[in-house]
Each structure stands twice: as C-alpha cells, then as structure tokens.
Design an enzyme around this catalytic site. Sequence first.
Site, mmCIF file in Angstrom:
data_model
loop_
_atom_site.group_PDB
_atom_site.id
_atom_site.type_symbol
_atom_site.label_atom_id
_atom_site.label_comp_id
_atom_site.label_asym_id
_atom_site.label_seq_id
_atom_site.Cartn_x
_atom_site.Cartn_y
_atom_site.Cartn_z
ATOM 1 N N LYS A 126 -23.152 17.455 22.271
ATOM 2 C CA LYS A 126 -22.270 16.308 22.530
ATOM 3 C C LYS A 126 -22.677 15.692 23.859
ATOM 4 O O LYS A 126 -23.236 16.380 24.711
ATOM 5 C CB LYS A 126 -20.816 16.793 22.608
ATOM 6 C CG LYS A 126 -19.794 15.700 22.450
ATOM 7 C CD LYS A 126 -19.526 15.376 20.996
ATOM 8 C CE LYS A 126 -18.644 14.155 20.862
ATOM 9 N NZ LYS A 126 -18.221 13.915 19.479
ATOM 10 N N ASP A 166 -19.077 8.150 18.968
ATOM 11 C CA ASP A 166 -17.765 8.803 19.141
ATOM 12 C C ASP A 166 -16.897 7.728 19.808
ATOM 13 O O ASP A 166 -17.220 6.528 19.692
ATOM 14 C CB ASP A 166 -17.890 10.072 20.017
ATOM 15 C CG ASP A 166 -16.609 10.911 20.039
ATOM 16 O OD1 ASP A 166 -16.346 11.619 19.055
ATOM 17 O OD2 ASP A 166 -15.854 10.861 21.031
HETATM 18 P P1 NDP Z 1 -12.986 4.624 18.569
HETATM 19 O O1 NDP Z 1 -13.446 4.371 19.953
HETATM 20 O O2 NDP Z 1 -13.503 3.805 17.466
HETATM 21 O O3 NDP Z 1 -11.394 4.567 18.503
HETATM 22 C C1 NDP Z 1 -10.618 5.388 19.320
HETATM 23 C C2 NDP Z 1 -9.164 4.989 19.132
HETATM 24 O O4 NDP Z 1 -8.340 5.927 19.812
HETATM 25 C C3 NDP Z 1 -8.851 3.639 19.724
HETATM 26 O O5 NDP Z 1 -7.786 3.075 19.027
HETATM 27 C C4 NDP Z 1 -8.431 4.015 21.146
HETATM 28 O O6 NDP Z 1 -7.596 3.067 21.775
HETATM 29 C C5 NDP Z 1 -7.669 5.291 20.903
HETATM 30 N N1 NDP Z 1 -7.769 6.126 22.098
HETATM 31 C C6 NDP Z 1 -8.897 6.590 22.689
HETATM 32 N N2 NDP Z 1 -8.609 7.303 23.778
HETATM 33 C C7 NDP Z 1 -7.269 7.276 23.886
HETATM 34 C C8 NDP Z 1 -6.350 7.829 24.802
HETATM 35 N N3 NDP Z 1 -6.774 8.556 25.846
HETATM 36 N N4 NDP Z 1 -5.031 7.612 24.583
HETATM 37 C C9 NDP Z 1 -4.608 6.877 23.521
HETATM 38 N N5 NDP Z 1 -5.433 6.316 22.620
HETATM 39 C C10 NDP Z 1 -6.737 6.526 22.803
HETATM 40 O O7 NDP Z 1 -13.292 6.188 18.317
HETATM 41 P P2 NDP Z 1 -13.371 6.975 16.946
HETATM 42 O O8 NDP Z 1 -12.429 6.401 15.967
HETATM 43 O O9 NDP Z 1 -14.793 7.139 16.610
HETATM 44 O O10 NDP Z 1 -12.846 8.418 17.403
HETATM 45 C C11 NDP Z 1 -11.481 8.809 17.305
HETATM 46 C C12 NDP Z 1 -11.389 10.325 17.321
HETATM 47 O O11 NDP Z 1 -12.127 10.851 16.204
HETATM 48 C C13 NDP Z 1 -11.975 11.003 18.549
HETATM 49 O O12 NDP Z 1 -11.235 12.175 18.834
HETATM 50 C C14 NDP Z 1 -13.366 11.403 18.090
HETATM 51 O O13 NDP Z 1 -13.883 12.494 18.837
HETATM 52 C C15 NDP Z 1 -13.065 11.821 16.668
HETATM 53 N N6 NDP Z 1 -14.223 11.837 15.784
HETATM 54 C C16 NDP Z 1 -14.966 10.718 15.572
HETATM 55 C C17 NDP Z 1 -16.049 10.758 14.728
HETATM 56 C C18 NDP Z 1 -16.829 9.534 14.369
HETATM 57 O O14 NDP Z 1 -17.636 9.627 13.450
HETATM 58 N N7 NDP Z 1 -16.613 8.401 15.003
HETATM 59 C C19 NDP Z 1 -16.472 12.028 14.097
HETATM 60 C C20 NDP Z 1 -15.557 13.123 14.297
HETATM 61 C C21 NDP Z 1 -14.497 13.011 15.142
HETATM 62 P P3 NDP Z 1 -8.202 2.135 22.947
HETATM 63 O O15 NDP Z 1 -9.049 1.149 22.222
HETATM 64 O O16 NDP Z 1 -7.013 1.564 23.598
HETATM 65 O O17 NDP Z 1 -8.981 3.066 23.842
#
Ligand code: NDP
Length: 453
Positions: A126, A166
């Site tokens: 990672k 991510d």
């Molecule tokens: P994105 O950046 O596309 O979306 C993240 C979302 O979560 C946004 O809506 C963001 O809001 C919100 N968010 C992020 N940090 C915070 C925080 N500290 N508090 C509140 N809201 C938050 O990321 P992904 O959708 O790719 O990832 C989401 C989760 O899924 C993560 O935990 C990631 O590790 C996990 N994941 C993702 C994978 C992938 O293929 N993308 C694979 C496996 C797991 P804002 O825009 O306001 O920051």
Amino acid sequence: MASAVDTFMAGVIAKNPEQKEFHQAVHEVVESLMPVIDKHPEYRKAKILERLVEPERIIMFRVPWVDDRGEVQINRGMRVEFNSAIGPYKGGLRFHPSVNLGIIKFLGFEQVFKNGLTTLPIGGGKGGSDFDPKGKSDNEVMHFCQSFMSELFRHVGADTDVPAGDIGVGGREIGYLFGQYKRLVNRFEGVLTGKGLNWGGSLIRPEATGYGAVYFAEEMLKTRGESLKGKTCVISGSGNVAQFATEKILDLGGKPVTFSDSNGSIVDEEGIDREKLAFVMELKNVRRGRIKEYVDKYPKATYQVSESGAKINPLWQVKCDVALPAATQNEINVEDANHLVKNGCYCVSEGANMPTMPEGVNVFLESKILYGPGKAANAGGVAVSGLEMSQNSMRLAWTREEVDNKLHSIMISIHKACAETAEKYGAPGNYVNGANIAGFIKVADAMLDQGVV
Ligand code: NDP
C-alpha cells in the site's frame, strides 16, 4: 498473566509506536490467529506472525511540486511493500491529508490477507501521500503525480509491485502516474491497475469494489434464505466504492437511501434511483462538488452536517436492513454500531477498509448479525486488479460480462472460504475469524515453503 495476544501486541507497539491504526489491524488479526498458531507449531517455529507484521520494505520520499501560483509545495510519499510470498506486491495508493505511515501500514497489512483470499497470485502493499487532491486544479494534480512517480518508478514494476487507486486516487490520477512511469522507463507495461480502457485497463475495474461488496452481502443474506430484493440500504461515502455499490444494489432490487462525504450526509427516504445516482456520479467525478448539492437538486431529501469530533454519526441512525460503509477507516464506533443493530440492520458488508472500530465489531459479532469485514467484502477491487494484470500479460481484453462473472465467482469463493474456515476453527458465522485465518494460511504456507526470507 498476560495473554499470548497481549504479549505479542506489546512487542508490536514498542517497535511501531504511535501507529494506532496499524496496532488495531494487527490486534484483530492476531486475536483470530492464536488458535491456528496453537494448532500448528510449524508456524510458531518459523516465526511466521513475527515476520508478517514486519514489512519487507518501506520506501518514504519527498514529493516537491509547483502549484498554479508558482509556489513550491512539498508532500511526503510512501510505499509499504508488505509481503510478496504469493505474488508481486499489490495494493492501492491513497492521497489524503490524513495519510501517515501508521495508516499505510494498516492498509498494507490488511491487504496481505485480503489478497490471499482472492484466489489470485498477488502479494500485499500500500502507498500514498498526504497530498489532498480536493480543490486542486487538474494541472496541479498532474504535477504532483509526476513528481510522486519520479521517485516511485524505481521501486515498482509489472512483476515487482503494482499499485492501484484508493481514496483520492481515481482514473485521473492513475493516468498521470502511468504517463510519467512510461516516460521514465520507456516501457508500456501493466505497472498500475485501474488504467483507462483504451490503454490497458480492465472493464469492471472501477465498479469492482462496490459490486463485490454487494455480491458479498448477497451471499451472506443467502445463508438465511434471503436476498437484497426490497432491502433498504444505508451507504456511507460518495466516491468510487459508494457509487458502484449503489448501482449494484439497484441491479439486485434493493433500495439505497443515503450518501455522505467528509462534510455531511444525505438521506433520501424515497430511494436513490438510477437518475439520482447519475447526478451524484457527475457531481463527484466531473464537477468534484460536495454531497450537500444533492438536496438542492432533490429537495425531498435531507442533509445533515458532520460535526468534527462528534460522538455519533447520524447516518448510522437511519433505519435500514443492510449497511455498506464505503468511506474510510473507523467511521462506525460502538454507539453507531448499536444504533444500526437497534434499528433493525442485520447485514453489514464493508466496502471501506476497517470502517468499524473494534468495539463496534464486537457489537455486530455478539448480536449475530451478518457481518462481512472489509478484508473479505471489499476484496473485489483488488481481485479485478489481478484480472487486469492477467489481461495485460496476455495482451488481451475480456468483455464486461466475462470480468463481471469472474468477479462474481471470486466473491462467492471468498464468502465460501470465510464461512467454511470459520466453521472449521469453531466460530461458525464469524466472517472476521474466517477471513483472517483463510488469508493467513495461504500466505503462511507459502512463507514456510520459501524459507527464512
Ligand atoms: P474515494 O476517494 O473515491 O471516496 C472516498 C469517499 O469517502 C468520499 O465520499 C470521501 O468524502 C469520503 N471520505 C474519505 N475520507 C473521509 C473521512 N476522513 N471522513 C469522512 N468521509 C471521508 O475513495 P474510494 O471510494 O476508492 O474508497 C473508499 C473506501 O474503500 C476506503 O476505505 C478505501 O480504502 C476502500 N477501498 C477502496 C478500493 C477501491 O478499489 N477504490 C478497494 C478496496 C477498498 P470527501 O470527498 O469529502 O473526502
């Protein structure tokens, strides 16, 4: 007398102080694994657990870049190459101001077990940076990504380490990173996954994590003779995982009712349909706006601001059958978990990594709801990344249906492996133990075969 878990953890904490998310992730895994280690003296003798918590390599570097005003900015970049026992290091890059070594190590550690579960030959890693793409121009994001890759390129490669996206790293960022890698090494190779479709990407990769988490929920529901049809679903986040989880819930006849971002959450009791989802996708992926705008467009929905440091998140008080946390780590505390269960939620499938705090996990386990931990439930993303690597190696591209079918059958296999392993080790229905033990055994056996390295 201190338990074996406490003694082990004391060593991990002393060696890695102030990495609380890493401690949390290790603690959960080690707790599940003690019965396995007790049954298999060969793992203890070879110090497999002690080796597993120590990354094979950590790279940390300066990322200097110039913003649109001509000012020099400096961020910190890192890549944790955790374990390559079963394949090249594989795992995403996260760009978010909260990124630090403890967070990247927790994510890398979880990735080792998750990748072990996928049935594919991929090790765990990672990386990321404290760079915040929010509010930056495309030009600034490009300059940052180019600078980041100007160091990272020395350490990655199609057979060495293959990063993906991510939080904060989507198609745009992967494009800039890939462009710079190719320029530096003068080779067109599958060094990153999540690439654009016309330059080596796989169909279904953007959808994979969200779709996979919903397939996992469906498998859990099947064990009770149920399905997602007609179920009210609460989803957090509004990024990649949240968007495609919503799409698959709609495909399977469920009713999604929420989205959130770091500023607040929306609840739409009427249900988020395909048109509303398309609005959110455009809002988040093109205009890069805030979820609050949803209520301007759909005034029957309500918006609630997230208070920083608040004791509870009102999103988890919304009545539902199924919850899909898809934002970030530790977003469900013990009170949130209690609210979910009290309000009738009986299936939680984690799209995010470690979104539930340990006390919250205990609430889910004790109340015997269907609880799919991120390691298993969100493994669909890395699984399709693995399929993207296979297609790149063969210089072939599979159709949407082929990849989706493979994803679906991988999620079914992961569910089966977790359920059977949990049963075998005396904890039927406990997907946490099942995922940790099944992922561990695959990696541990490979480590035994490869000697002390
Ligand atoms: P994105 O950046 O596309 O979306 C993240 C979302 O979560 C946004 O809506 C963001 O809001 C919100 N968010 C992020 N940090 C915070 C925080 N500290 N508090 C509140 N809201 C938050 O990321 P992904 O959708 O790719 O990832 C989401 C989760 O899924 C993560 O935990 C990631 O590790 C996990 N994941 C993702 C994978 C992938 O293929 N993308 C694979 C496996 C797991 P804002 O825009 O306001 O920051």
